[in-house]
Scaffold this active site. Structure first.
Site, short mmCIF file in Angstrom:
data_model
loop_
_atom_site.label_atom_id
_atom_site.label_comp_id
_atom_site.label_asym_id
_atom_site.label_seq_id
_atom_site.Cartn_x
_atom_site.Cartn_y
_atom_site.Cartn_z
N ALA A 184 -13.88 6.33 20.13
CA ALA A 184 -12.39 6.69 20.23
C ALA A 184 -12.24 7.90 20.67
O ALA A 184 -11.82 8.80 20.58
CB ALA A 184 -11.93 6.40 18.32
N ARG A 195 -2.66 6.75 29.60
CA ARG A 195 -1.56 5.86 30.19
C ARG A 195 -0.54 5.51 29.41
O ARG A 195 0.47 4.57 29.33
CB ARG A 195 -2.21 4.28 30.33
CG ARG A 195 -2.77 4.17 31.94
CD ARG A 195 -3.48 3.31 32.03
NE ARG A 195 -4.29 2.86 31.55
CZ ARG A 195 -5.25 1.43 31.53
NH1 ARG A 195 -4.59 0.21 31.85
NH2 ARG A 195 -7.21 2.49 30.89
N ASN A 247 -16.72 -9.58 28.05
CA ASN A 247 -17.21 -8.74 27.10
C ASN A 247 -15.90 -8.20 26.70
O ASN A 247 -15.21 -7.93 26.87
CB ASN A 247 -17.79 -7.73 27.20
CG ASN A 247 -18.52 -7.02 26.76
OD1 ASN A 247 -18.70 -7.43 25.53
ND2 ASN A 247 -18.81 -5.95 27.32
N ARG A 269 17.77 7.18 -3.11
CA ARG A 269 16.90 7.90 -2.20
C ARG A 269 15.16 8.31 -4.02
O ARG A 269 15.07 7.96 -4.84
CB ARG A 269 17.41 9.14 -2.34
CG ARG A 269 18.58 9.36 -1.03
CD ARG A 269 18.85 10.69 -0.74
NE ARG A 269 18.53 11.51 -0.84
CZ ARG A 269 19.20 13.33 -1.31
NH1 ARG A 269 20.15 13.04 -1.39
NH2 ARG A 269 17.40 14.03 -1.35
N ASN A 307 30.34 3.32 -16.89
CA ASN A 307 31.60 3.61 -15.39
C ASN A 307 31.87 4.92 -14.75
O ASN A 307 32.29 5.65 -15.08
CB ASN A 307 32.46 2.34 -15.43
CG ASN A 307 32.93 2.15 -14.38
OD1 ASN A 307 33.22 2.69 -13.63
ND2 ASN A 307 34.10 1.11 -14.04
#
Ligand code: UD1
Ligand code: CA
Length: 454
Positions: free
Chosen positions: A9, A15, A167, A331, A375
């Site tokens: 890595a 790029r 490969n 949330r 309610n």
């Protein structure tokens, strides 16, 4: 055989044109490198070594909570040199598997097949047949089809460039042999690099057979170098996940417009409309329906619940047969019991809502404990924040909160209480009674409307 994995890595990934190292770019919300480490863990690797490069401290830091060792390759002198950085940490009688941090989708099954090729007299090499092999190292075989070496494109003759078996870079070999061969690498080639691929010819001359295997899809061995490839691999991965869900009995109205960025457990007959994003760990019970354009993160949704379009749910749990949305926002730390109804333009945060309660329109309910069959009228606001601290609103079973009320916390509304519409409630409201704060209505008969000036 015990297994060590070396993950290369060290590339900057120029790029990508990013300040983030390439391997930390995300596929399905998870860094590329994390996909690779996860598959290494699935193989029960004893130890995992990540080779990071110059400027790759972000890579090392991102791995702080993973059980991996990070080795720095100061200068990028080639793939062989990169693997050599991990050598001091490798145990001789382990099998070493070399993976790449920018090749995220190789499966456990493909790698297991490759590992089976390794023995005292053989090693494993993962190859791929590509109609356009440009840029890859070519697998050179003799007339008996026995692998002889790998030749990099830049070092290849015209004849070798015609070979379409390439490969992938992924290989498995005994630790002892790997160490020995890496020590013998030279950089007298077109790129002046220490090529890992040169160990293939060394294996052949040492009488170690190079056994090849292939992945079931080329995407499994595809490396990511730019954002376009990243997007293409993301779509491939999402499509695969969508197919798995459909096989498991989930209806996806359009598998091309579904994204899973984490994991989901599903019951039977779940239906998911278009443009739904599931993130983190999501659980969808039997007969759950998710409408278009919903984003659901780390949530559990009970059997028969319906999430209507354009709702956003995060870190919440809801029971059976709830109806949420359209345009609802649930949330974190919200817990809805069964048969709760949350309607449009309602925001709920850190609240317990009891069975059968309804918050149908345009409300904010935060830091609240709400009983059963309550309610809550349109436009109700729990005023939970005094500018410094958050306070709790408690509403008892069967209470009725009239529209456009403000409940200034800390405050308690008793069971069966009624709050008159438009009230600002600053003291506790007793159970069973009507409480309202309202100036008396009056009418002025003599009033005339202002007239527009001539
Ligand atoms: C390499 C292989 C080639 C194969 C191809 C597959 C060699 C010499 N060639 O070529 O046969 O077909 O991969 O994609 O191995 N890296 C380091 N340190 C280095 C050099 C590379 O960590 O010093 C890492 C890079 O970050 C990258 C990987 O190794 O993830 C491959 O390196 P790259 O230079 O892209 O190799 P290729 O020339 O593509
Ligand atoms: Ca490459």
């Amino acid at each position: 055989m015990d297994l060590s994995v070396v993950i290369l890595a060290a590339g900057q990934g120029s790029r990508m044109r990013s300040k983030l190292p390439k391997v930390l770019h995300k596929l399905a919300h998870k860094p590329l490198l994390t996909h690779v480490i996860d598959v290494a863990e699935q193989l029960s690797a004893q130890d995992i070594h990540v080779v990071y490069g110059h400027g790759g401290e972000a890579v090392r830091d991102a791995l702080a909570d993973r059980n991996v060792s990070c080795v720095k390759q100061e200068e990028q002198l080639g793939t062989g040199h990169a693997v050599a950085q991990a050598v001091p940490n490798l145990v001789d009688d382990h099998v070493v598997l070399v993976l790449y941090g920018d090749v995220p989708l190789t499966t456990k099954e493909t790698l297991q097949q490759l590992l089976e090729k390794v023995s005292g007299t053989s090693m494993g090499l993962l190859t791929a047949a590509l109609p356009n092999p440009h840029g890859y190292g070519r697998i050179v075989r003799n007339s008996e089809q026995v692998v002889q070496c790998i030749t990099e494109e830049k070092d290849a003759t015209e004849a070798i460039r015609k070979i379409t078996e390439v490969n992938t870079g992924i290989l498995a070999v005994s630790g002892r042999k790997l160490k020995e061969w890496l020590g013998r690498l030279k950089n007298n080639n077109a790129q002046g690099e220490y090529y890992l691929t040169d160990i293939i010819a060394m294996a052949v001359s040492d009488g170690i057979e190079v056994k090849t295997s292939q992945a079931s899809a080329v995407e499994e061995v595809e490396g990511i170098n730019n954002r376009s490839q990243l997007a293409r691999i993301e779509r491939y991965y999402q499509r695969q996940q969508a197919e798995q869900l459909m096989t498991a009995g989930v209806t996806l109205k359009d598998p091309a417009r579904f994204d899973l960025r984490g994991s989901v457990k599903t019951g039977t007959d779940v239906v998911i409309d278009i443009n739904v994003i599931l993130e983190g760990d999501v659980v969808l019970g039997n007969d759950v329906e998710i409408g278009a354009n919903c984003v659901i993160t780390n949530a559990t949704i009970g059997d028969g619940s319906i999430i209507l379009p354009n709702s956003v749910i995060e870190n919440a749990v809801m029971g059976q047969e709830c109806t949420i949305g359209p345009f609802a926002r649930i949330r974190p730390e919200t817990n809805l019991a069964a048969k709760v109804k949350i309607g449009n333009f309602v925001e709920i945060k850190k609240a317990e809502v009891g069975e059968g309660s309804k918050i149908s329109h345009l409300s904010y309910v935060g830091d609240s404990i709400i009983g059963k069959d309550v309610n809550i009228g349109a436009g109700t606001i729990t005023c939970n924040y005094d500018g410094a601290n958050k306070h709790i609103t408690e509403i008892g079973d069967g209470a009725f909160i009239g529209s456009d009320s403000q409940l200034v916390a800390p405050v308690k509304i008793g069971a069966g209480a009624t709050i008159g519409a438009g009230s600002t409630i600053t003291n506790d409201a007793p159970a069973g009674a009507l409480t309202l704060t309202r100036t008396k209505q009056r009418s002025i008969e003599s009033w005339t409307r202002p007239q527009k000036k001539k």
